[in-house]
Design an enzyme around this catalytic site. Structure first.
Site, PDB file in Angstrom:
ATOM      1  N   GLU A 109      18.365  28.597 -98.401  1.00  0.00           N
ATOM      2  CA  GLU A 109      18.160  29.361 -99.636  1.00  0.00           C
ATOM      3  C   GLU A 109      17.627  28.513-100.781  1.00  0.00           C
ATOM      4  O   GLU A 109      18.059  28.651-101.928  1.00  0.00           O
ATOM      5  CB  GLU A 109      19.456  30.091-100.028  1.00  0.00           C
ATOM      6  CG  GLU A 109      19.885  31.102 -98.971  1.00  0.00           C
ATOM      7  CD  GLU A 109      21.199  31.815 -99.265  1.00  0.00           C
ATOM      8  OE1 GLU A 109      21.857  31.457-100.268  1.00  0.00           O
ATOM      9  OE2 GLU A 109      21.567  32.715 -98.490  1.00  0.00           O
ATOM     10  N   GLU A 145      19.462  36.757 -90.035  1.00  0.00           N
ATOM     11  CA  GLU A 145      20.825  37.198 -90.387  1.00  0.00           C
ATOM     12  C   GLU A 145      20.844  38.702 -90.653  1.00  0.00           C
ATOM     13  O   GLU A 145      21.347  39.157 -91.676  1.00  0.00           O
ATOM     14  CB  GLU A 145      21.339  36.444 -91.626  1.00  0.00           C
ATOM     15  CG  GLU A 145      21.316  34.938 -91.507  1.00  0.00           C
ATOM     16  CD  GLU A 145      21.779  34.228 -92.777  1.00  0.00           C
ATOM     17  OE1 GLU A 145      22.509  34.846 -93.583  1.00  0.00           O
ATOM     18  OE2 GLU A 145      21.410  33.058 -92.973  1.00  0.00           O
TER      19      GLU A 145
END
Length: 521
Positions: free
Chosen positions: A286, A390
């Site tokens: 991220e 995910e």
């Protein structure tokens, strides 16, 4: 025609030396001051959007936004530059039919916005699904032609052919956690479905080194051993997390030099420990949204971590991994253009090794399938492996429906090379989406996943007879197959043969020949 000023900007038409005409918005005092056009949009349609943009000087990020009766829908983003045209590619759907005003927004109010060749194209649900079907045929299937011949090479007509898939080569997996180690019911459910996995939290730094200098890999070792002993391929998630909230508790107070030492120890320790056992690593998780390491160690910190991870384990692919690139069009931080710029930054700073694009896919609202498709189109220009890493959908009455829609959309795009469901089971509940109850009976989402799995496997089985030239043709999902052939006299051909159906850039049938020895009949 039809363009009006949105806000207080001045709009005008301009013409280049070669006769090309375009529109300009100038004297912009607020971010949304631009040009606008009105459309009637319908909630049962999917809309693709595109346009070419330029700015008067420098560069600026521009968003295409539709103002509807119920809110604002962002159709896409582009970083426009002076001196060349850049394409914005996006899409949208609306939850209520009615009028909508298209306008363009840029926080850089000092630039004039130029636009040309703006296109908004509607598609019905049936048209969209038809395109998905065509894409799956091209991207995920191969036509295979089997020929049965006798020992003299003469074709055998009316032979019965049965083709069964032994293994799908499209990677489709599900996250697990430490609960699987001693829970045989969890193991049975998982192993009957998946050959790919990723760990929920067990390989994160805060799990492996809760106290400074006291590394503990007991839990992650146990899960790695479980996966490898059952032939499960494992993604590594993650070496570092760029969000300051998810560092080990002792990291926050470190000086710059101390953090460098601790981070170097971390990457050396975890990558070396699992060298050759993980096929991916999310190296700095991220880092489109966050910059903990960059703020402490300098702008090139992530690049150095990618270089180090690649040096330690050259067999695995280091991945970028971030959220909202496909699931939330309003989040410009992880727009496809920003994702490509992050890749370019790593390259400029000296990382030239393998790299993958990770799209988390945490959906919290109805999926904007047109935006998902356009985003992957843009990212695919990098020519890097792209995985949905995910995937989950927030709970709600249509959770399973949305999951089915997303799976179908991302699987139909040839740019996607693998999908991981983010649904590790815990007795207290899953992160956001469970596939089973606590007795491992499927929920509606689990049924969607099983249906998708069947699409990749047993539905690919084919049955039929050879024609007068001994040929039988089938369209098969990529994978490993076994063909059983029975002679017209009813006697099976015993020397069964396996073959692979893989990507075929020529889109011509691959021919596999089988000899039936009539002398043995």
């Amino acid at each position: 025609m039809g363009w009006t000023s949105f806000g207080d900007s001045k709009i005008e038409h301009a013409e280049s030396n070669d006769g090309n005409k375009y529109i300009i918005a100038s004297n912009r005092n607020l971010s949304f001051h631009s040009f606008s056009q009105k459309f009637n949009l319908y909630k049962d349609k999917l809309y693709t959007f595109s346009g070419w943009f330029q700015v008067s000087h420098g560069n600026a990020e521009i968003a295409a936004i539709f103002k509807t009766k119920t809110g604002y829908e962002t159709a896409g983003w582009v970083t426009a530059q002076s001196g060349c045209w850049s394409m914005l590619k996006g899409g949208l759907a609306v939850n209520t039919s009615g009028p909508a005003h298209l306008y363009f927004q840029s926080n850089n109010t000092a630039v004039d916005i130029w636009a040309d060749s703006i296109s908004l194209q509607p598609f019905s649900q049936d048209e969209w699904k038809s395109h998905q079907d065509q894409s799956i045929q091209k991207a995920r299937k191969t036509r295979v032609r089997l020929q049965a011949v006798d020992q003299h090479g003469s074709p055998v007509a009316n032979a019965t052919v049965t083709i069964k898939q032994r293994r799908s080569t499209f990677p489709f997996g599900c996250a697990i956690n430490q609960n699987i180690i001693r829970n045989t019911a969890y193991q049975k459910w998982f192993l009957s479905r998946f050959k790919y996995t990723v760990f929920e939290n067990e390989l994160k730094w805060y799990s492996n080194e809760k106290s400074r200098g006291a590394e503990d890999y007991a839990v992650s070792d146990a899960i790695v051993n479980f996966g490898r002993s059952h032939g499960i391929a494992i993604r590594g998630h993650n070496i570092f997390w760029d969000d300051s909230r998810f560092q080990p508790g002792w990291v926050g107070g470190l000086s710059s030099n101390e953090l460098w030492a601790a981070a170097n120890k971390r990457v050396n320790s975890v990558v070396s420990r699992y060298r050759g056992q993980l096929f991916h690593w999310d190296v700095v998780n991220e880092n489109l949204h966050f910059n903990f390491f960059e703020s402490k160690l300098g702008a090139a910190a992530s690049t150095k971590f990618y270089q180090k991870a690649n040096q330690l384990d050259g067999r695995m692919t280091p991945f970028l991994n971030d959220y909202n690139t496909i699931e939330e069009s309003r989040d410009g931080a992880s727009s496809p253009g920003n994702y490509l710029r992050k890749i370019s930054q790593l390259r400029r700073e000296g990382y030239n090794g393998p790299l993958g694009i990770g799209l988390e896919g945490h959906f919290s609202s109805p999926p904007n399938l047109a935006y998902v498709r356009s985003t992957i189109d843009v990212l695919a220009s990098a020519k890097l492996p792209i995985w949905v890493t995910e995937l989950d959908v927030s709970s709600g009455p249509r959770q399973a429906t949305y999951l089915d829609q997303i799976l179908r959309e991302v699987h139909s795009h040839r740019g996607i090379q693998g999908i991981m469901i983010w649904s590790a089971w815990s007795p207290q509940g899953c992160y956001r989406m469970c596939l089973t109850d606590n007795n491992f009976r499927n929920l509606a989402t689990g049924d969607v996943v099983d249906k998708f799995r069947v699409t990749l496997t047993s539905e690919a089985d084919s049955y039929g007879t050879t024609d007068s030239d001994g040929f039988f043709e089938a369209s098969l999902f990529h994978g490993e197959y076994q063909a059983n052939i029975t002679h017209p006299a009813g006697i099976p051909f015993s020397d069964f043969q396996t073959f692979n159906a893989g990507p075929n850039p020529n889109h011509t049938p691959t021919t596999v020949q089988f000899k039936i020895h009539l002398a043995s009949i």
